[in-house]
Design an enzyme around this catalytic site. Structure first.
Site, PDB file in Angstrom:
ATOM      1  N   GLU A 189       0.899  -1.156   0.000  1.00  0.00           N
ATOM      2  CA  GLU A 189       0.000   0.000   0.000  1.00  0.00           C
ATOM      3  C   GLU A 189       0.931   1.198   0.000  1.00  0.00           C
ATOM      4  O   GLU A 189       1.563   1.487   1.016  1.00  0.00           O
ATOM      5  CB  GLU A 189      -0.840   0.018   1.286  1.00  0.00           C
ATOM      6  CG  GLU A 189      -1.699  -1.208   1.494  1.00  0.00           C
ATOM      7  CD  GLU A 189      -2.869  -1.243   0.555  1.00  0.00           C
ATOM      8  OE1 GLU A 189      -3.285  -0.169   0.080  1.00  0.00           O
ATOM      9  OE2 GLU A 189      -3.352  -2.348   0.273  1.00  0.00           O
ATOM     10  N   CYS A 230      -3.047   8.671   3.398  1.00  0.00           N
ATOM     11  CA  CYS A 230      -2.677   8.178   2.068  1.00  0.00           C
ATOM     12  C   CYS A 230      -3.824   8.349   1.085  1.00  0.00           C
ATOM     13  O   CYS A 230      -3.603   8.371  -0.118  1.00  0.00           O
ATOM     14  CB  CYS A 230      -2.282   6.715   2.166  1.00  0.00           C
ATOM     15  SG  CYS A 230      -3.513   5.748   3.046  1.00  0.00           S
TER      16      CYS A 230
HETATM   17  P1  NAP Z   1       8.358   4.937   4.557  1.00  0.00           P
HETATM   18  O1  NAP Z   1       9.487   5.824   4.877  1.00  0.00           O
HETATM   19  O2  NAP Z   1       8.327   4.265   3.240  1.00  0.00           O
HETATM   20  O3  NAP Z   1       8.346   3.842   5.736  1.00  0.00           O
HETATM   21  C1  NAP Z   1       7.320   2.892   5.818  1.00  0.00           C
HETATM   22  C2  NAP Z   1       7.754   1.750   6.712  1.00  0.00           C
HETATM   23  O4  NAP Z   1       8.813   1.023   6.085  1.00  0.00           O
HETATM   24  C3  NAP Z   1       8.307   2.184   8.064  1.00  0.00           C
HETATM   25  O5  NAP Z   1       7.855   1.280   9.037  1.00  0.00           O
HETATM   26  C4  NAP Z   1       9.804   2.075   7.871  1.00  0.00           C
HETATM   27  O6  NAP Z   1      10.474   1.916   9.090  1.00  0.00           O
HETATM   28  C5  NAP Z   1       9.854   0.829   7.038  1.00  0.00           C
HETATM   29  N1  NAP Z   1      11.117   0.619   6.347  1.00  0.00           N
HETATM   30  C6  NAP Z   1      11.905   1.545   5.765  1.00  0.00           C
HETATM   31  N2  NAP Z   1      12.981   0.916   5.224  1.00  0.00           N
HETATM   32  C7  NAP Z   1      12.859  -0.408   5.482  1.00  0.00           C
HETATM   33  C8  NAP Z   1      13.642  -1.559   5.196  1.00  0.00           C
HETATM   34  N3  NAP Z   1      14.782  -1.482   4.513  1.00  0.00           N
HETATM   35  N4  NAP Z   1      13.192  -2.770   5.624  1.00  0.00           N
HETATM   36  C9  NAP Z   1      12.038  -2.887   6.289  1.00  0.00           C
HETATM   37  N5  NAP Z   1      11.265  -1.815   6.616  1.00  0.00           N
HETATM   38  C10 NAP Z   1      11.653  -0.595   6.194  1.00  0.00           C
HETATM   39  O7  NAP Z   1       6.964   5.672   4.687  1.00  0.00           O
HETATM   40  P2  NAP Z   1       6.458   6.648   5.864  1.00  0.00           P
HETATM   41  O8  NAP Z   1       7.232   7.910   5.758  1.00  0.00           O
HETATM   42  O9  NAP Z   1       6.387   5.937   7.150  1.00  0.00           O
HETATM   43  O10 NAP Z   1       4.952   6.919   5.413  1.00  0.00           O
HETATM   44  C11 NAP Z   1       4.573   7.916   4.496  1.00  0.00           C
HETATM   45  C12 NAP Z   1       4.206   7.318   3.153  1.00  0.00           C
HETATM   46  O11 NAP Z   1       3.341   6.210   3.324  1.00  0.00           O
HETATM   47  C13 NAP Z   1       3.446   8.305   2.290  1.00  0.00           C
HETATM   48  O12 NAP Z   1       4.027   8.328   1.028  1.00  0.00           O
HETATM   49  C14 NAP Z   1       2.034   7.737   2.222  1.00  0.00           C
HETATM   50  O13 NAP Z   1       1.360   7.981   1.027  1.00  0.00           O
HETATM   51  C15 NAP Z   1       2.250   6.284   2.414  1.00  0.00           C
HETATM   52  N6  NAP Z   1       1.092   5.675   3.032  1.00  0.00           N
HETATM   53  C16 NAP Z   1       0.341   4.798   2.307  1.00  0.00           C
HETATM   54  C17 NAP Z   1      -0.769   4.205   2.865  1.00  0.00           C
HETATM   55  C18 NAP Z   1      -1.616   3.231   2.103  1.00  0.00           C
HETATM   56  O14 NAP Z   1      -2.467   2.594   2.702  1.00  0.00           O
HETATM   57  N7  NAP Z   1      -1.433   3.090   0.814  1.00  0.00           N
HETATM   58  C19 NAP Z   1      -1.108   4.495   4.186  1.00  0.00           C
HETATM   59  C20 NAP Z   1      -0.333   5.376   4.900  1.00  0.00           C
HETATM   60  C21 NAP Z   1       0.775   5.961   4.311  1.00  0.00           C
HETATM   61  P3  NAP Z   1      11.254   3.138   9.782  1.00  0.00           P
HETATM   62  O15 NAP Z   1      10.245   4.170  10.081  1.00  0.00           O
HETATM   63  O16 NAP Z   1      11.839   2.521  11.001  1.00  0.00           O
HETATM   64  O17 NAP Z   1      12.258   3.587   8.778  1.00  0.00           O
END
Ligand code: NAP
Length: 522
Positions: A259, A298
């Protein structure tokens, strides 16, 4: 100094050394330090698979549904405590209810759907899907499909914006399917998820091994996933791409659901001129989507597609409403919009808006300055709602750049086909909406939007009062979207349970199939 803990192998794990600091989004004060150092990821996954899996599979679907219902009641009794922590993420009480009550409602909804739609008793260990096909002239050889729980762990990686709803909406279908969960929250807001997990553990409701929690970096977690595990990821498209192409995920064909981010649109019908109820519904919804959770949803409307001749009217009406939005400390009940989750996040949004401003101009808000009621605007991650106007629908940035905050861009269109064309320039979205009193226009646009969207709302006065709005994912409906939105599907009622199970075609005689599926041949 508070060090947040992980919960693996049915034990709390406190990191041996300090980790990265996380801060209160409103005051800037340090809340805790986070580190997953010392967590044995391989052992955590193994424990979930070998202890949690068998424990859950020993229960019928209805028994598991009962656990979800009990968990929902238990968490409901602890909402106030969660609201207080949630305020530190910058959330108003309304935002906190969206996240916390919304998550609890997912548990309840899944419990209800399971009781209604999944079998009980001996049948509860296998789900027979669809009708059986007769594969022979005399009816002695049949075929059908069964779904059985995967023997792995559901690795659930969440974004920072819904620290309670996100883990619960992933946990509910996994648990119903009989698959243990390993929750990995986003670091920025994990202090709220940590308390949620503590509450679940304290409740003693879930069987051993059925829930694990890794607080801090995922480390080498994905190096240890196997063919029977699943990875359900929510977050940015960039991280989704990295994780989906992780060599182990690729090599073992690990089921991977993403997602990701999404530049969602809302289309105003040409019939909805100023003075019509649909015009007001459109403007009201746009302002709501920009300001709830400070736009960190999102599904929020990023592109407002408006008939060219109505651009001025929508721009003025929305700017007037946005000017009334009080930004500040969520503890103040007069505040309508709180802070973004962190100062880093605010910088990220400002950067994205600067890119958008190359082809648009601001009609409401101030990128650099904010009056934050009851708070220091420099220490807290405050931002005014920012409404932009791009008069060139062919500009690329408004269709590509997701400013993950209280930001939306007005874009003109000239015909229904043009609106559909522009919607598709988002390259795949989670949620779209069409606001019109004209059912023929709605049909044309909804059918045009559908291949590019996971969910589309057609809004008019008939449903306005009861409507859950553009941005709310619901447990009974699919949440996800094609292309840029990740190409995944979550929830969608019992579909979400079946995502955690293996679908197998089974062939045999009527007696054999009746024995295997637990239901007689049809
Ligand atoms: P993100 O930086 O991509 O991080 C998402 C998750 O991935 C976090 O738990 C992060 O952990 C983890 N992660 C990062 N690198 C990883 C790796 N190498 N291995 C395993 N896990 C890893 O996104 P965010 O900043 O938290 O969220 C914002 C984005 O999410 C926005 O672009 C938004 O559109 C999107 N979003 C989408 C939805 C949907 O349902 N489609 C819902 C909410 C948000 P850490 O925080 O510890 O780095």
């Amino acid at each position: 100094m508070t060090l947040l803990r992980s919960y693996v192998q049915d034990r709390w794990h406190t990191p041996a050394a300090a980790g990265s600091a996380i801060h209160d989004a409103v005051t800037g004060e340090e809340i805790a330090q986070v580190s997953s150092t010392g967590v044995d990821m391989a052992a955590a996954l193994h424990h979930a698979r070998t202890v949690g899996g068998p424990e859950l599979r020993a229960l019928s679907f209805h028994h598991r549904a009962g656990l979800l219902a009990d968990l929902a009641s238990y968490l409901r009794g602890h909402r106030e405590e969660l609201y207080a922590i949630s305020a530190r993420t910058g959330a108003t009480l309304y935002d906190s209810k969206y996240d916390i009550d919304g998550g609890i409602r997912v548990l309840q909804a899944y419990a209800g759907m399971a009781l209604r739609e999944l079998p009980d008793g001996d049948e509860g260990l296998v789900y027979a899907e669809g009708p059986q096909e007769n594969l022979s002239r005399d009816g002695s050889f049949l075929g059908g499909h069964i779904c059985t729980p995967r023997r792995g762990t559901a690795v659930q990686i969440n974004a920072y914006n819904f620290p309670v709803w996100a883990p619960l909406e992933k946990l509910a279908p996994a648990l119903l399917a009989g698959v243990p969960s390993l929750v990995k929250p986003a670091t920025q807001t994990c202090y709220l998820t940590s308390r949620l997990i503590e509450l679940i553990v304290e409740s003693g409701l879930l069987p051993p091994g059925s829930l694990s929690y890794v607080c801090g970096s995922a480390g080498d977690l994905l190096d240890h996933v196997t063919e029977q595990d699943l990875v359900s990821f929510t977050g940015s498209a960039a991280t989704a791409e990295r994780l989906r192409t992780h060599p182990v995920v690729v090599r073992q064909a690990v089921r991977f659901n993403a997602e990701a981010d999404s530049v969602n649109c809302s289309v105003l019908g040409p019939d909805a001129t100023p003075g019509t109820p649909e015009f007001d519904l459109y403007v009201g919804q746009l302002v709501t989507e920009m300001t709830v959770k400070a736009g960190q949803k999102c599904t929020a409307i990023r592109r407002a597609l408006v008939p060219a001749e109505l651009m001025d009217a929508v721009s003025e009406a929305a700017a007037a409403r946005l000017a009334e939005v009080v930004v500040g400390n969520p503890a103040d009940p007069t505040v309508r919009m709180g802070a973004l989750a962190s100062l880093g996040q605010r910088e990220e949004v400002r950067r994205s808006v600067k890119t958008l401003l190359d082809s648009a101009h601001l009609v409401s808000g101030d990128l650099g300055r904010v009056d934050a009621r009851g708070a220091d605007p420099e220490r807290g991650a405050f931002l005014t709602p920012l409404l932009l106007r791009c008069d060139d629908p062919g500009a690329t940035a408004p269709h590509e750049v997701e400013a993950f905050g209280p930001v939306s861009t007005l874009i003109p269109y000239t015909s229904p086909d043009h609106a559909v064309f522009l919607a598709a320039q988002g390259r795949g979205s989670l949620a779209g909406s069409v606001v019109t009193g004209d059912p023929a226009f709605a049909r044309q646009v909804v059918l045009g939007l559908a291949p590019w969207h996971g969910r589309v709302l057609a809004l008019d006065t008939e449903s306005a009062k009861a409507s859950t709005g553009h941005g709310s994912p619901l447990p009974a409906l699919i949440h996800g979207g094609p292309g840029r939105a990740g190409g995944g599907e979550e929830m969608g009622g019992i579909r979400g349970v079946l995502h955690h199970m293996q679908r197998t075609a089974v062939q045999g005689g009527p007696g054999m199939l009746a024995s295997v599926t637990g239901r007689s041949a049809k």
